[in-house]
Design an enzyme around this catalytic site. Sequence first.
Site: not given
Ligand code: ACM
Length: 639
Positions: A592-593, A285, A517, A384, A544, A542, A314, A448-449
């Site tokens: 996470w930036t 990011r 997470w 991602h 952030d 986290y 990502d 993830d996601e």
């Molecule tokens: C994540 O926060 N998507 C691992």
Amino acid sequence: MTIPQFRLEAAWEPVAGTSGKFHFSLVNLSDETLTGFRLSYTSLTRTAEKHVCENARLTRKVANYHEYAPPEGFTLAPGAIWSFTVEGLTRPAKHVTDGAKSAYVTTADNRHLAMAIGDLMLKGAESRTPPRLLPDGKTDEPFSLLPWPRESTLEPGDAVPVALYPAAGSTAADVAAMAAIQGLYQRLFPVDHLPFSLVAVDGGIAVTFAEKPGHADEAYEIAFEPGGIQLAYGGAAGRQYGLTSLAQLLHGARPGGSGFRFPKSGRVSDSPRYGWRGCHLDVSRQFIPTADVLRFVDLLAWHKLNIFHWHLTDDEAWRLEIKAYPALTDTGARRGPDEPLIPQLGDGAEPRHGFYSQKEVRAIVAHAASLHIETVPEVDIPGHCTAVLITYPDLTDGQEAPDSYRSVQGYPNNALNPAIEATYDFLGKVFDEMVTLFPSEYIHIGGDEVADGSWLKSPLARALMDKEGLAGTFELQSHFMKRVKAMLDARGRKLAGWNEVAHGGGVSPDGTLLMAWQNPEVGIELAREGYDVVMTPGQAYYLDMVQAEEWQEPGASWAGTVPPAHTYAYEAEGEFPEALKGRLRGIQACIWTENFISRAYFNHLVFPRLSAIAEAAWTPRERKDWLRFAAIAPLSPTL
Ligand code: ACM
């Protein structure tokens, strides 16, 4: 440096029953009259599909990139202001960082003009300043050790040694270990007097080293005695941690310091609570230059953390040089108004490009290893992957309906397709190069996601589902993950991933490590399924996440508000049943930036919470003490 001649002021207004309304004002500070222009901005609070604009229209949106046009024929004269509103957002704004992070104007003749951004104001109410996040500290034991040791009985002295030096007869390896921590200290605190000297000095104290076979590798003991300091250690890591403790003690005790003292007698007997003491860093990011990554590794070492989880790819960029695919770090690591990857997360009128050459990667990995830190690389697949798929469109199913699914961050069709053989050829070549760069036991493959519904409009994926009897996105994902695991097995590496790797049937838990997470409970569930687990719950770890409820405190808030006191007090073992505790490998901070648009933001959000997690990873629960921590944490270095 260009001084922006335009400024965007913004406010968010709560509207009952909706996610509220943005008010924007573009102020023309230039001497140019604009017509037929566009305004672009990047904002994590996105405009929803269904929205209403007054005095503007949305002309393009991809994830957090938004482009607006004024009404037809509109002219913005020097000194004039264009105001417009947007109602219909993907979520309410909660903090000052929930508005535009960057913006620029594109003129009718396609020039991109830099723009400065004001704070996101709260409309209809007064926005509040946050409270202090760290109280005045207090401790009866005036020793600046962080993480606090497992056992200590120390008597404060009145004198501070000029420096510590290796006793006569120290081995070359002991002297080299002292030199390494001397170097670490010198990089972290360039102005401060050094803690060590490799030769005897007047007013100094000799350190006698002793290796204790049979002690754990990371364990050490320090005895402060009239004749000098004895440092016993299990292995090279323990020796490093013992020396780090000595450097920390001196750092706090120097005159002009903060009231900490150097021990005149007593002992420290220390070893870590968890074997996995990690910190993750997202360099996709925001690109973090190599010199800063090296310093970041130094910060981990100072805190006795031992895993650097490097999130290299990502949607927003692929940062790892892969010689077989040079475009990954050319096209795939450059965002700009006229680039295939458009501006996101703080990018303005100028393109931004950044990646790590393999030479730089080797230097970072070697630097970390020299400080007993293992670098665990992550390439985040199959989701991602916007940067990969924009760079190599051949990796998509040409028949898949465009924009047929969207990630939670708003990217359309961003997942590598499990039904395309070229996906595995691509990954095979990537893994081939990664194993030459990273000697780590694990390769982290994200997982993830992946959006529910991914691939279901891909005829190739449909055919694979029919052939293999797979139902839905997550069984397809599990099929993909099993193949990826086999590819890693064949290269002698174990699979690490985020907790969703277990979805849809997951992979064999044998040798697999997953990071919990989404919430703490998921970690227990994974352990029950037989996976090794590292706890990284967003609700505590986290970095952030915002640290106070007040509007003016910066940060993300989807996982809640995470004050340093909570991060410190949080116990990852929580409700872990005794029988499953063996599966809990440790804990990890995640950086996470998206919000880290400056070094100042980085330091504000990361410290002291990273120090809090380091202490939680090392110090036994019954030895944790918030006020002692609050007294010592301000001595920690920052990026
Ligand atoms: C994540 O926060 N998507 C691992």
